[in-house]
Design a protein around this motif. Structure first.
Motif, PDB file in Angstrom:
ATOM      1  N   GLN A   1      -0.159   4.736  -5.168  1.00 33.60           N
ATOM      2  CA  GLN A   1      -0.651   3.476  -5.702  1.00 33.60           C
ATOM      3  C   GLN A   1      -0.541   2.396  -4.639  1.00 33.60           C
ATOM      4  OE1 GLN A   1       2.156   2.777  -9.033  1.00 33.60           O
ATOM      5  NE2 GLN A   1       2.678   0.826  -8.069  1.00 33.60           N
TER       6      GLN A   1
ATOM      7  N   ASN B   1      -0.165  -1.839  -4.360  1.00 33.95           N
ATOM      8  CA  ASN B   1       0.044  -3.149  -4.969  1.00 33.95           C
ATOM      9  C   ASN B   1      -0.468  -4.190  -3.984  1.00 33.95           C
ATOM     10  OD1 ASN B   1       1.443  -1.716  -6.951  1.00 33.95           O
ATOM     11  ND2 ASN B   1       3.453  -2.171  -6.070  1.00 33.95           N
TER      12      ASN B   1
ATOM     13  N   ARG C   1      -3.658   4.738  -8.610  1.00 37.33           N
ATOM     14  CA  ARG C   1      -3.538   3.430  -9.248  1.00 37.33           C
ATOM     15  C   ARG C   1      -3.610   2.306  -8.223  1.00 37.33           C
ATOM     16  NH1 ARG C   1       0.564   2.327 -14.102  1.00 37.33           N
ATOM     17  NH2 ARG C   1       0.620   0.069 -14.139  1.00 37.33           N
TER      18      ARG C   1
ATOM     19  N   ASN D   1      -2.676  -1.833  -8.392  1.00 38.13           N
ATOM     20  CA  ASN D   1      -2.213  -2.999  -9.135  1.00 38.13           C
ATOM     21  C   ASN D   1      -2.659  -4.239  -8.368  1.00 38.13           C
ATOM     22  OD1 ASN D   1      -0.693  -1.629 -11.253  1.00 38.13           O
ATOM     23  ND2 ASN D   1       0.746  -1.064  -9.634  1.00 38.13           N
TER      24      ASN D   1
ATOM     25  N   GLN E   1      -5.386  -2.114 -12.454  1.00 38.38           N
ATOM     26  CA  GLN E   1      -4.837  -3.170 -13.295  1.00 38.38           C
ATOM     27  C   GLN E   1      -5.039  -4.518 -12.602  1.00 38.38           C
ATOM     28  OE1 GLN E   1      -0.568  -4.438 -15.390  1.00 38.38           O
ATOM     29  NE2 GLN E   1      -0.559  -2.989 -13.703  1.00 38.38           N
TER      30      GLN E   1
ATOM     31  N   PHE F   1       4.985  -9.377 -11.530  1.00 41.09           N
ATOM     32  CA  PHE F   1       4.972  -7.940 -11.266  1.00 41.09           C
ATOM     33  C   PHE F   1       6.343  -7.454 -10.819  1.00 41.09           C
ATOM     34  CE2 PHE F   1       4.266  -3.996  -9.057  1.00 41.09           C
ATOM     35  CZ  PHE F   1       3.389  -3.340  -9.893  1.00 41.09           C
TER      36      PHE F   1
ATOM     37  N   GLU G   1       4.142  -2.999 -13.751  1.00 39.23           N
ATOM     38  CA  GLU G   1       4.426  -1.661 -13.235  1.00 39.23           C
ATOM     39  C   GLU G   1       4.395  -0.609 -14.340  1.00 39.23           C
ATOM     40  OE1 GLU G   1       5.568   1.636 -10.943  1.00 39.23           O
ATOM     41  OE2 GLU G   1       4.729  -0.300 -10.329  1.00 39.23           O
TER      42      GLU G   1
END
Length: 357
Positions: free
Chosen positions: A158, A160, A187, A189, A216, A285, A324
């Protein structure tokens, strides 16, 4: 209040004589809602040697390993891979990056890779925007080299990304798909994806919902710094001011919610207050890594959402967790409010409904 902060920032900038004039011009324009000048990106050059990818894990909590082509094997294939990407006027030594790494590794063992693209981020905004797709290509190269295109590990990867870093994450996700004939990252974020320079451009030039299996979006400053339209598998709009959701945060600008580095110059120390609404996405976050209490309600639109509401006002009984721990089986737009100080998450206060997990 924003204009007062803006004036204070400009005075500080003059006194410390640090930022180049074009950065001040860009800040002026963004705050006033004027699109910053982007210019022709065709001549932009990004060198891999000017980027730094630093690996942290339980064995290297403080002194990370700078990754290059010779030591990729230091990344543990049995562990989740999490990349953290900063934004404009930042680097990977910002307090929120250090805090994100710390919170993750205090709870679990993982491969945490901080991406430092500061030589191309600490310049005028338009030049930084031009660098985004080129930085993203190097990020995708790193991910591909680490995972060797392994679908299981890619699914356990993922990113971020904060503001411009969110678009780097999205374009990197697209590049990974190109390299692997359609395999996706697990993923992304997006922590308040940047708006200026990315509104009304094609999806392949910015983050969108197809860039990973799950995207997200956390919206906290849609009116000035953030990207307003929905772009994720799920989009969270945080806090409501008048009839606008996800554009202004309670407690700002007094409490940005992120640590300020005492070693930063005056200009850098002013930025969290100026960017308070957008930087709150990072603060939320980081708190969410250890929290299930950021609960949003699925709503048809912002007008239907009332803070501390009964769920029937949204015509929905669906609530879910932001951050998360957001489950992978949710989609659509969700709305929530926060406290104005830490802890920001309100939990079940003001919501009554079915929690989707």
């Amino acid at each position: 209040m924003v204009h007062l902060l803006h004036f204070t920032l400009l005075v500080s900038a003059v006194l410390c004589q640090d930022p180049i004039p074009s950065i001040i011009d860009d800040l002026n324009n963004i705050i006033r809602g004027i699109p910053p000048y982007i210019g022709d990106c065709s001549t932009t050059v990004v060198l891999r040697s000017n980027l730094r990818f630093t690996l942290y894990n339980q064995n290297n909590l403080q002194n990370g390993i700078v990754l290059d082509d010779t030591n990729i094997q230091e990344v543990n294939s049995a562990l989740r891979l999490i990349l953290i990407i900063h934004s404009w006027l930042q680097n990977d030594s910002k307090g929120w990056v250090i805090e994100m790494k710390r919170v993750y590794l205090s709870n679990t063992n993982a491969n945490i890779v901080s991406v430092d693209w500061s030589p191309y981020a600490q310049i005028n905004y338009g030049a930084a925007v031009c660098a985004v797709p080129l930085v993203a290509k190097f990020v995708s190269d790193l991910i591909y080299n680490i995972t060797s295109g392994n679908p299981t590990w890619l699914n356990n990867t993922q990113i971020n990304g904060y503001s411009l870093g969110a678009h780097i994450a999205g374009i990197a996700g697209q590049e990974v798909q190109s390299k692997t004939n359609g395999l996706k990252l697990g993923r992304i974020n997006s922590l308040d994806a940047a708006g200026p320079g990315f509104i009304n451009i094609t999806k392949n030039s910015r983050l969108d919902s197809q860039d990973a299996w799950f995207v997200q979006g956390i919206h906290t400053s849609d009116d000035r710094f953030g990207y307003g339209p929905p772009y994720g598998t799920v989009d969270f709009r945080v806090n409501k001011v008048l009839q606008s959701c996800g554009s202004a945060q309670v407690g700002c600008p007094a409490n940005p919610g992120v640590a300020i580095n005492a070693n930063d110059n005056v200009f850098q120390q002013r930025l969290p207050a100026l960017f308070c609404d957008t930087i709150r996405a990072v603060a939320y976050f980081n708190e969410s890594i250890n929290s299930l209490n950021f609960l949003g309600i699925k709503c048809s639109n912002c007008a239907s959402f009332t803070p501390n509401m009964l769920l029937r006002q949204c015509g929905s009984s669906q609530t879910t967790i932001m951050g998360e721990n957001c489950p992978l089986n949710v989609a659509g737009e969700y709305y929530l409010t926060t406290n104005d100080n830490n802890p920001f998450a309100k939990g079940l206060q003001g919501t009554q409904g079915v929690l989707i997990v």
